[in-house]
Design a protein around this motif. Structure first.
Motif, short mmCIF file in Angstrom:
data_model
loop_
_atom_site.label_atom_id
_atom_site.label_comp_id
_atom_site.label_asym_id
_atom_site.label_seq_id
_atom_site.Cartn_x
_atom_site.Cartn_y
_atom_site.Cartn_z
N PRO A 149 -96.93 75.45 32.41
CA PRO A 149 -95.77 74.87 33.11
C PRO A 149 -95.22 75.83 34.16
O PRO A 149 -95.40 77.05 34.08
CB PRO A 149 -94.76 74.66 31.98
N ARG A 150 -94.56 75.25 35.14
CA ARG A 150 -93.83 76.03 36.14
C ARG A 150 -92.66 75.18 36.61
O ARG A 150 -92.70 73.95 36.52
CB ARG A 150 -94.73 76.39 37.33
N GLU A 157 -88.95 75.70 34.22
CA GLU A 157 -90.28 75.90 33.61
C GLU A 157 -90.29 75.40 32.17
O GLU A 157 -91.23 74.73 31.74
CB GLU A 157 -90.64 77.38 33.65
N ALA A 158 -89.25 75.72 31.41
CA ALA A 158 -89.19 75.28 30.01
C ALA A 158 -89.13 73.76 29.92
O ALA A 158 -89.75 73.15 29.04
CB ALA A 158 -87.99 75.93 29.31
N GLU A 159 -88.37 73.13 30.81
CA GLU A 159 -88.26 71.67 30.78
C GLU A 159 -89.58 71.01 31.16
O GLU A 159 -89.94 69.97 30.59
CB GLU A 159 -87.14 71.22 31.71
N VAL A 160 -90.31 71.59 32.11
CA VAL A 160 -91.63 71.06 32.44
C VAL A 160 -92.56 71.18 31.24
O VAL A 160 -93.33 70.26 30.93
CB VAL A 160 -92.22 71.79 33.67
N GLY A 161 -92.48 72.31 30.53
CA GLY A 161 -93.29 72.47 29.32
C GLY A 161 -93.00 71.39 28.30
O GLY A 161 -93.91 70.84 27.67
N THR A 162 -91.72 71.07 28.14
CA THR A 162 -91.34 70.00 27.21
C THR A 162 -91.88 68.65 27.68
O THR A 162 -92.38 67.85 26.88
CB THR A 162 -89.80 69.93 27.08
N ALA A 163 -91.80 68.38 28.98
CA ALA A 163 -92.31 67.12 29.52
C ALA A 163 -93.82 67.01 29.31
O ALA A 163 -94.33 65.93 28.98
CB ALA A 163 -91.98 67.01 31.00
N LEU A 164 -94.55 68.10 29.48
CA LEU A 164 -95.99 68.08 29.27
C LEU A 164 -96.31 67.81 27.80
O LEU A 164 -97.23 67.03 27.49
CB LEU A 164 -96.61 69.40 29.71
N ASP A 234 -111.82 60.09 10.29
CA ASP A 234 -110.49 60.18 10.90
C ASP A 234 -110.51 60.98 12.20
O ASP A 234 -109.47 61.48 12.64
CB ASP A 234 -109.49 60.80 9.92
N VAL A 235 -111.68 61.10 12.83
CA VAL A 235 -111.80 61.88 14.06
C VAL A 235 -112.09 60.98 15.24
O VAL A 235 -113.01 60.15 15.19
CB VAL A 235 -112.91 62.95 13.95
N VAL A 236 -111.30 61.11 16.28
CA VAL A 236 -111.58 60.51 17.58
C VAL A 236 -111.85 61.67 18.54
O VAL A 236 -111.04 62.59 18.64
CB VAL A 236 -110.38 59.68 18.09
N LYS A 237 -112.99 61.63 19.22
CA LYS A 237 -113.32 62.69 20.17
C LYS A 237 -112.65 62.40 21.51
O LYS A 237 -112.61 61.25 21.96
CB LYS A 237 -114.83 62.80 20.35
N THR A 238 -112.15 63.45 22.14
CA THR A 238 -111.44 63.27 23.40
C THR A 238 -111.86 64.35 24.40
O THR A 238 -112.27 65.45 24.02
CB THR A 238 -109.92 63.37 23.22
N ARG A 239 -111.73 64.00 25.67
CA ARG A 239 -111.90 64.98 26.74
C ARG A 239 -111.05 64.52 27.92
O ARG A 239 -111.14 63.37 28.36
CB ARG A 239 -113.35 65.12 27.15
N GLY A 240 -110.22 65.42 28.41
CA GLY A 240 -109.37 65.04 29.53
C GLY A 240 -108.41 66.15 29.90
O GLY A 240 -108.40 67.23 29.31
N ARG A 241 -107.59 65.86 30.88
CA ARG A 241 -106.69 66.88 31.40
C ARG A 241 -105.39 66.22 31.89
O ARG A 241 -105.35 65.03 32.17
CB ARG A 241 -107.35 67.64 32.54
N VAL A 242 -104.39 67.06 32.01
CA VAL A 242 -103.08 66.66 32.50
C VAL A 242 -102.73 67.55 33.68
O VAL A 242 -102.94 68.77 33.63
CB VAL A 242 -102.01 66.77 31.39
N THR A 243 -102.22 66.97 34.74
CA THR A 243 -101.76 67.73 35.90
C THR A 243 -100.35 67.26 36.26
O THR A 243 -99.92 66.18 35.82
CB THR A 243 -102.69 67.56 37.11
N PHE A 244 -99.66 68.02 37.08
CA PHE A 244 -98.31 67.60 37.48
C PHE A 244 -97.99 68.14 38.86
O PHE A 244 -98.59 69.09 39.36
CB PHE A 244 -97.27 68.08 36.46
N ARG A 245 -97.00 67.48 39.49
CA ARG A 245 -96.52 67.88 40.80
C ARG A 245 -95.12 67.31 40.97
O ARG A 245 -94.66 66.50 40.14
CB ARG A 245 -97.43 67.35 41.91
N GLU A 246 -94.47 67.68 42.05
CA GLU A 246 -93.15 67.11 42.34
C GLU A 246 -93.33 65.73 42.95
O GLU A 246 -94.09 65.54 43.89
CB GLU A 246 -92.35 67.99 43.28
#
Length: 367
Positions: A149-150, A157-164, A234-246
């Motif tokens: 986060p930033r 920064e902390a609030e962005v971390g919470t949002a993520l 009980d396993v679901v395999k995942t692959r992906g990413r999260v990005t953010f901007r203003e």
């Protein structure tokens, strides 16, 4: 020269050097550190296949009222692969052995699809991801990579971390929650969506009351009809990413791109394992309550797109409907689109759809 204190005659040492330079017949070759590094890079970043594309034109549902960003909804549906999964001859990594090491998190879009195995193993209840690239993927939420986060927009920064973290909570509640996968209503996920976003709330009400092409809960949520299929383990395999901007009005706009692999069997007790693969791109806006009508701790949906393999084609029941081996010939005959690799995450869903032409359902090259 000496080894273990024993002296080696000069003529023996010279003969050893000559044979080493020429190479001994049948001797295994140990690759150098650089060769191993290049081999691994080529294995993880193979050349993408040529000519595959999706075919179904996007459909959109635009926002109305106070919210400034149009709400775009896009769906791609693919029929099950016409042959048994893992039996497609395709792109190789240059060796006979298949890399089974877990993959590092996906922090950027890959350059091409993962390598395909020739004559790979079939999935079983004990090994439901056998013969699939997902065997190297992480389990559940661990496969969704979050950036550092930033401070962005109206958030520290902390609030962005919470949002993520709350973004990943939504993805978990919408696509990984065992109760939701059994067909229950995704109440935890829906609680994170801005209740004042009228068009989205209207979509949610219609989707669970009377699902249709424009109001399909599968656009955001993964659900199976428990009377027909049940998850394997009980396993679901995942692959992906999260990005953010203003985003607009100082909002923190978060984009997610995640592929989920669900192994299932018939509820009747058959041991045949089928895999349903769902890729979703969801964009959400964590808005400033001082500028946008929103409840604290919730986000507004900007857009969502879904690409489904072996989950039903042109069926709008509100549930994923995987086909098993006995169903696949019929399902494949109904597909009139080009071949598509559901594990290829190198192309955005919308771009992949633009490359297609015509109506109908594409054919997945593997499951």
């Amino acid at each position: 020269m000496s080894k273990g204190g024993a002296s080696v005659p000069d003529e023996e040492w010279e003969r050893f050097l000559r044979e080493s330079e020429a190479g001994s017949p049948g001797a295994p070759e140990e690759p150098s550190a650089r060769a191993r590094m290049v081999t691994r890079r080529l294995r993880e970043e193979p050349e993408p296949p040529r000519g595959w594309r999706t075919h179904q034109p996007p459909r959109s549902r635009r926002g109305r009222g106070w919210y400034a960003v149009g709400l775009v909804v896009v769906v791609v549906l693919l029929v099950a692969v016409a042959v048994a999964p893992g039996r497609i001859a395709g792109w190789f990594d240059g060796g006979d052995a298949v890399d089974t090491l877990p993959l590092a998190g996906e922090s950027a879009r890959p350059d091409g699809p993962p390598a395909q195995e020739a004559d790979g193993p079939l999935p079983t209840p004990d090994e439901p991801f056998a013969g699939s690239p997902a065997a190297r993927w992480a389990d559940g939420a661990a496969g969704i990579h979050l950036p550092a986060p930033r401070a962005t927009g109206w958030m520290s920064e902390a609030e962005v971390g919470t949002a993520l973290n709350r973004t990943r909570d939504f993805l978990t509640a919408s696509s990984l929650d065992p109760a939701v996968l059994r067909g229950e209503r995704p109440t935890k996920a829906m609680a994170l969506i801005n209740p004042h976003q009228a068009d989205v709330q209207d979509y949610l009400k219609r989707a669970f009351r009377a699902p249709d092409r424009e109001n399909d809960p599968l656009l955001l949520f993964s659900r199976f009809r428990s009377a027909e299929v049940r998850p394997v383990g009980d396993v679901v395999k995942t692959r992906g990413r999260v990005t953010f901007r203003e985003g607009e009005k100082g909002a923190v706009e978060v984009s997610t791109d995640v592929t989920y692999v669900y192994p299932v069997v018939r509820a009747s007790g058959d041991d045949e394992v089928a895999r349903t693969i769902v890729r979703r791109e969801v964009v959400m806006s964590w808005d400033d309550p001082a500028r946008i009508v929103i409840e604290p701790g919730t986000f507004s949906l900007v857009s969502y797109k879904v690409d489904t393999t072996n989950g039903g084609c042109d069926t709008y029941t509100g549930y994923l409907t995987p086909a098993f081996l006995a169903d696949r010939t019929t399902a494949a005959d109904g597909g009139d689109g080009p071949a598509v690799d559901p594990y290829d995450r190198s192309t955005p869903i919308e771009e992949r759809m633009r490359e297609g032409d015509g109506e109908g359902c594409g054919i997945a090259t593997r499951s």
